[in-house]
Scaffold this motif. Structure first.
Motif, PDB file in Angstrom:
ATOM      1  N   VAL A  46       0.824  -1.210   0.000  1.00 14.05           N
ATOM      2  CA  VAL A  46       0.000   0.000   0.000  1.00 14.05           C
ATOM      3  C   VAL A  46       0.859   1.261   0.000  1.00 14.05           C
ATOM      4  N   ARG A  47       2.162   1.112   0.221  1.00 10.24           N
ATOM      5  CA  ARG A  47       3.068   2.253   0.198  1.00 10.24           C
ATOM      6  C   ARG A  47       3.878   2.334  -1.097  1.00 10.24           C
ATOM      7  N   LEU A  48       3.680   1.387  -2.013  1.00 14.57           N
ATOM      8  CA  LEU A  48       4.462   1.371  -3.247  1.00 14.57           C
ATOM      9  C   LEU A  48       4.173   2.597  -4.118  1.00 14.57           C
ATOM     10  N   GLU A  49       5.229   3.203  -4.620  1.00 12.06           N
ATOM     11  CA  GLU A  49       5.073   4.319  -5.559  1.00 12.06           C
ATOM     12  C   GLU A  49       4.923   3.820  -6.991  1.00 12.06           C
ATOM     13  N   ASP A  50       5.452   2.641  -7.269  1.00 16.61           N
ATOM     14  CA  ASP A  50       5.315   2.027  -8.593  1.00 16.61           C
ATOM     15  C   ASP A  50       3.893   1.495  -8.732  1.00 16.61           C
ATOM     16  N   GLN A  51       3.055   2.214  -9.474  1.00 10.59           N
ATOM     17  CA  GLN A  51       1.641   1.872  -9.555  1.00 10.59           C
ATOM     18  C   GLN A  51       1.383   0.577 -10.312  1.00 10.59           C
ATOM     19  N   VAL A  52       2.250   0.250 -11.268  1.00 13.81           N
ATOM     20  CA  VAL A  52       2.089  -1.015 -11.985  1.00 13.81           C
ATOM     21  C   VAL A  52       2.337  -2.182 -11.040  1.00 13.81           C
ATOM     22  N   LEU A  53       3.411  -2.086 -10.269  1.00 16.02           N
ATOM     23  CA  LEU A  53       3.720  -3.131  -9.300  1.00 16.02           C
ATOM     24  C   LEU A  53       2.651  -3.208  -8.216  1.00 16.02           C
ATOM     25  N   THR A  83      -2.023  -5.794  -5.537  1.00 17.19           N
ATOM     26  CA  THR A  83      -3.366  -5.590  -4.972  1.00 17.19           C
ATOM     27  C   THR A  83      -4.372  -6.512  -5.652  1.00 17.19           C
ATOM     28  N   THR A  84      -4.189  -6.772  -6.945  1.00 19.15           N
ATOM     29  CA  THR A  84      -5.079  -7.699  -7.649  1.00 19.15           C
ATOM     30  C   THR A  84      -4.964  -9.102  -7.062  1.00 19.15           C
ATOM     31  N   ARG A  85      -3.753  -9.522  -6.809  1.00 17.85           N
ATOM     32  CA  ARG A  85      -3.540 -10.856  -6.232  1.00 17.85           C
ATOM     33  C   ARG A  85      -4.075 -10.947  -4.802  1.00 17.85           C
ATOM     34  N   ILE A  86      -3.780  -9.940  -4.008  1.00 20.14           N
ATOM     35  CA  ILE A  86      -4.188  -9.968  -2.603  1.00 20.14           C
ATOM     36  C   ILE A  86      -5.706  -9.909  -2.480  1.00 20.14           C
ATOM     37  N   SER A  87      -6.341  -9.063  -3.271  1.00 24.69           N
ATOM     38  CA  SER A  87      -7.802  -8.955  -3.200  1.00 24.69           C
ATOM     39  C   SER A  87      -8.485 -10.237  -3.661  1.00 24.69           C
ATOM     40  N   ALA A  88      -7.775 -11.049  -4.467  1.00 23.29           N
ATOM     41  CA  ALA A  88      -8.317 -12.333  -4.918  1.00 23.29           C
ATOM     42  C   ALA A  88      -8.123 -13.434  -3.878  1.00 23.29           C
ATOM     43  N   GLY A  89      -7.490 -13.093  -2.752  1.00 26.83           N
ATOM     44  CA  GLY A  89      -7.334 -14.050  -1.668  1.00 26.83           C
ATOM     45  C   GLY A  89      -5.990 -14.731  -1.609  1.00 26.83           C
ATOM     46  N   GLN A  90      -5.028 -14.263  -2.402  1.00 24.14           N
ATOM     47  CA  GLN A  90      -3.715 -14.889  -2.366  1.00 24.14           C
ATOM     48  C   GLN A  90      -2.925 -14.387  -1.157  1.00 24.14           C
ATOM     49  N   ASP A 120       9.432 -13.811  -9.188  1.00 20.01           N
ATOM     50  CA  ASP A 120       8.312 -13.072  -9.761  1.00 20.01           C
ATOM     51  C   ASP A 120       8.521 -11.573  -9.617  1.00 20.01           C
ATOM     52  N   THR A 121       8.999 -11.158  -8.447  1.00 26.68           N
ATOM     53  CA  THR A 121       9.131  -9.739  -8.121  1.00 26.68           C
ATOM     54  C   THR A 121      10.328  -9.526  -7.206  1.00 26.68           C
ATOM     55  N   PHE A 122      11.082  -8.481  -7.458  1.00 23.44           N
ATOM     56  CA  PHE A 122      12.025  -7.951  -6.474  1.00 23.44           C
ATOM     57  C   PHE A 122      11.355  -6.736  -5.848  1.00 23.44           C
ATOM     58  N   MET A 123      11.179  -6.777  -4.529  1.00 24.67           N
ATOM     59  CA  MET A 123      10.547  -5.652  -3.859  1.00 24.67           C
ATOM     60  C   MET A 123      11.540  -4.502  -3.740  1.00 24.67           C
ATOM     61  N   PRO A 124      11.138  -3.289  -4.129  1.00 28.86           N
ATOM     62  CA  PRO A 124      12.057  -2.142  -4.054  1.00 28.86           C
ATOM     63  C   PRO A 124      12.379  -1.793  -2.612  1.00 28.86           C
ATOM     64  N   GLU A 125      13.600  -1.312  -2.394  1.00 30.67           N
ATOM     65  CA  GLU A 125      13.992  -0.882  -1.056  1.00 30.67           C
ATOM     66  C   GLU A 125      13.294   0.429  -0.704  1.00 30.67           C
ATOM     67  N   ASP A 126      12.851   0.538   0.533  1.00 26.90           N
ATOM     68  CA  ASP A 126      12.149   1.730   1.001  1.00 26.90           C
ATOM     69  C   ASP A 126      12.754   2.142   2.334  1.00 26.90           C
TER      70      ASP A 126
END
Length: 444
Positions: A138-145, A150-157, A254-260
């Motif tokens: 929810v804090r990601l600035e990369d809107q595509v990522l 969010t699509t996966r999480i809202s689907a119950g993953q 699948d994904t490298f999470m960006p450093e924050d």
């Protein structure tokens, strides 16, 4: 009958000035809803929004609570219970309603987590990595990522955790690595303490990257054939959280999470454990309350009154209730501090990190002895019969004691004290491992 009517009836029955003669407890027509006299979870913010969310999940929590002791005793992993929560999109609490979530605040999530831990501490803890991951999303600035997750999480993953290596690596160095092959990054290695991963669709993996220094976080699918998840956690408590080993054999990233630099993940991880502790305290109080109310046998060394009238037993129950209330309050106070810091634009990244870490460390320093004490006192009020395996009362202490070993708890007060006296900022988590030059003692 409303609670107001019931309260009026209770006053009439118990107050001699109203009814003439006070009724005995056994003569009351119904069991009194004692907990309704206080907020279910103390502190500010338990408002209509929270109650809307609680109305959704409390029936599920009740279902989960019904078999929690037996699952603990028989070591039955709670796959069904995770499914019940997933059906109501528990994992999507923090996502906005537009993204398919519930639009919950961080404090709402933790209040619900305490209630879930009261129902079953194992089920609450296994969401630990997922809750922290969603907070990062929810804090990601990369809107595509962000949209991807969010699509996966809202689907119950669900997202699990594979950060720590059991041994064989040096402090600050990871043996689990990513390597590039045919334009894909692949993970190879073995992790332990992988809480929740056995229930998850994805897992975060702490890896060494050949081109980027420091610890990197890769996300991989747990369904890939190269992932092997083992239920080999053999601790005496929290046995159903999937806190075992995970092996990775050429598993694609699948994904490298960006450093924050403002990432509150470490504090969230710790506060989830504190919420679980608070829930364990509540569950222990529930068992103590119901057992004292039902108990008919008494000791010759007592005062000769029924146990539910025994002054020392009542004092002990009051002490446990106070300790549980204090644990709840401290946890929620720390969560509200983190929630405020994350929204405070006047803090820089280092200040924000320090506020979050200090809040979590202070909470951990005080909550854990409170809950361990409460779960131990349980037996003083009930006697030797409460130690029988069939009662499984020891699960509260075992689970609280196990959680209290994490990260490790003994260092937290020193970190807070060093900040208070010397202004030393809490350090970001590195990689657990063997310190170079550590002596190898005979028999170790």
């Amino acid at each position: 009958m409303s609670f107001g009517d019931l309260a009026g009836d209770f006053n009439a029955l118990s107050d001699p000035s109203v009814a003439g003669n006070a009724a005995e407890l056994d003569e009351l027509p119904v069991e009194l809803p004692t907990r309704q006299l206080l907020k279910i979870t103390p502190g500010s913010g338990a408002d209509e929004q929270y109650e809307r969310l609680a109305d959704i999940f409390r029936p599920v929590f009740a279902q989960i609570a019904a078999g929690s002791s037996e699952r603990d005793r028989q070591r039955i992993l709670p796959f069904e219970q995770v499914g019940l929560l997933n059906r109501e999109r528990f994992g999507a609490l923090r996502l906005s309603i537009a993204e398919g979530g519930h639009g919950a605040r961080l404090s709402d999530v933790f209040r619900l987590l305490i209630e879930l831990a009261e129902a079953d501490s194992h089920v609450a803890q296994l969401w630990r990595a997922h809750i922290a991951f969603v907070e990062n999303v929810v804090r990601l600035e990369d809107q595509v990522l962000r949209s991807k997750w969010t699509t996966r999480i809202s689907a119950g993953q669900i997202v699990g955790n594979a950060y720590t290596e059991e041994g064989g690596n040096a402090l600050g160095v990871l043996n689990t690595k990513v390597t590039e092959q045919d334009s894909r990054w692949l993970v190879n290695g073995r992790k332990f303490y992988c809480t929740g991963t056995i229930f998850a669709d994805w897992t975060t993996v702490a890896v060494a990257h050949p081109e980027i220094p420091g610890r990197q976080i890769a996300v991989v699918s747990t369904q890939h054939s190269g992932v092997k998840i083992l239920d080999d956690w053999d601790g005496f408590g929290q046995q159903l959280t999937g806190t075992g080993s995970t092996e990775f054999h050429n598993v694609p990233v699948d994904t490298f999470m960006p450093e924050d630099p403002t990432d509150p993940e470490a504090a969230i991880f710790q506060l989830v454990l504190m919420a679980v502790q608070a829930g364990i305290g509540r569950a222990a109080l529930n068992d103590l309350r119901s057992s004292v109310q039902a108990r008919t046998r008494s000791f010759s060394t007592g005062t000769g009154v029924p146990v539910h009238r025994e002054p020392q037993v009542l004092q002990l129950v009051g002490e446990v209730s106070a300790e549980v209330f204090a644990a709840d309050s401290v946890v929620m106070g720390a969560v509200l501090e983190v929630e405020s810091a994350m929204a405070d634009a006047n803090l820089n990244s280092e200040e924000r990190f320090a506020v979050c870490e200090l809040a979590a460390n202070r909470a951990q320093t005080i909550v854990q002895p409170l809950v361990i004490g409460a779960t131990s006192k349980l037996f003083d009020g009930l006697g030797a019969s409460a130690t029988r395996n069939s009662c499984n009362m020891d699960r509260h202490w075992r689970n609280a004691r196990t959680i209290a070993t994490h990260n490790p708890a003994i260092y937290k007060a020193r970190i807070v004290g060093d900040y208070e006296i010397n202004g030393v900022q809490p350090q970001r988590l590195s990689v657990t491992g063997t310190v170079s030059g550590t002596p190898q003692f005979s028999g170790s």
